[in-house]
Design an enzyme around this catalytic site. Sequence first.
Site, PDB file in Angstrom:
ATOM      1  N   TYR A 288       2.983  15.040   2.975  1.00  0.00           N
ATOM      2  CA  TYR A 288       2.817  13.606   2.744  1.00  0.00           C
ATOM      3  C   TYR A 288       2.499  13.374   1.269  1.00  0.00           C
ATOM      4  CZ  TYR A 288       2.474  12.268   7.724  1.00  0.00           C
ATOM      5  OH  TYR A 288       2.733  12.017   9.047  1.00  0.00           O
TER       6      TYR A 288
ATOM      7  N   ASP B 223       2.058   5.318  11.092  1.00  0.00           N
ATOM      8  CA  ASP B 223       1.415   4.033  11.354  1.00  0.00           C
ATOM      9  C   ASP B 223       2.181   2.872  10.748  1.00  0.00           C
ATOM     10  OD1 ASP B 223      -0.774   4.561  12.932  1.00  0.00           O
ATOM     11  OD2 ASP B 223      -2.041   5.140  11.240  1.00  0.00           O
TER      12      ASP B 223
END
Lengths: 244, 244
Positions: free
Chosen positions: B110, B52
């Site tokens: 992540y 994003d």
Amino acid sequence: MRNIKLTIEYDGTLYSGWQKQNNAKTIQETIEKALSKILKAEVSITGSSRTDSGVHAKGMVANFFTDSRIPAEKFREAINTKLPDDIAIIKSEEVDLDFHARYLSKGKTYCYTIINRYEKVALYKNYSHHVREKLDLELMNKCCKMFIGKHDFSAFKTAGSSVKTSVRTISDLHIEKEDDFIKIYVTADGFLYNMVRIIVGTLIEVGQNKRSIETVKKAINSCNREDAGYCVPPNGLILEKVYY
Amino acid sequence: MRNIKLTIEYDGTLYSGWQKQNNAKTIQETIEKALSKILKAEVSITGSSRTDSGVHAKGMVANFFTDSRIPAEKFREAINTKLPDDIAIIKSEEVDLDFHARYLSKGKTYCYTIINRYEKVALYKNYSHHVREKLDLELMNKCCKMFIGKHDFSAFKTAGSSVKTSVRTISDLHIEKEDDFIKIYVTADGFLYNMVRIIVGTLIEVGQNKRSIETVKKAINSCNREDAGYCVPPNGLILEKVYY
């Protein structure tokens, strides 16, 4: 009249350093403007250090005088509401009227961050200096010891600065490594203009085997700027703490 | 025809995410333009993840096909010379023609960074999320264990994403702390839209004592988005590694 001490964190990326100047956005001026809105009067603040453009701080100290009755600890949140995101008052407290952020500082700690890897770097660029050649940390650590103590650091200052003496005492200079990140911490009773950045540049040249440890001793003894290493860029530098 | 795999680091601050779109600057498009200059032809690259806006990467993987005879390892430096400072090709290598950065990914790690302190934060804002209330790490660590394993993570995705199944396997979820910095690492075979950010938001609410660990179990079982926590902002998130 009261004397208020501020401890300040800032990201220096978008500022032309600490000190107020014409036609440039500075940290000092930004805080003074915020404070003036609260006090509804012009106010000037005194900082402990004049950090350069792009240099950051976790613990800059400044002070200002005021007749306001706002409780000292309330200034923190009050000023923060008037400041941009990249400047933060960490603490506000009342101090003796004779406290002076600059003249009474007994010492400071700076930290310089290097990213040491061959590959291009895209992350943390505003907070680090990229060195591609693998640095020999053992050599650099040995070299650190040579700086510690009381020396004339004339070879490690940028010309043009007018100070009475170039003698300073470095009480600590050490290196911490985590993955590709190398952090160089230096504590002294005071620093000459660009002194940290030239010491770091000299240490890097030692770590790259571009100069021997002996040349560093020579630079300290000769007091000749040409005998020391390069001045690393400002963005890797953080003023960590000021001592009183 | 050859298939070239790229490993990419980028600072997502100034980009509208990875995926190419109209009227917005994206990572994918920026790399494709750089590559097209080198290959003197239009080229499209396939990324492993569609990060994003504001999300960063240390190890994004992408691939593209070419008839060029440029040695695979030379693409790294060649593309880097055409890229802005905030995108870096870390590695370029030739892979089998059937390699597909997205479909063949076996998993990803992540990392999400929280700065946990009461005081306002001015530094590292593009790489962190500020939480003022002191987080109970012991509770958060306990909660991490509940996510590990194969679950339907429907409660931990933003609606609107069309995927065949919301079942994913989290193989690792752990927290590292250093001073004010709390880093949450999560590894899974795949992630739903906003899944990491909603898991982190839920863990934060547990650490703030705003919700009990039992409510997390409930969210995993109910598959209802309303039972899970808030979605933390994108800038604290880094795609660390993609596995094949």
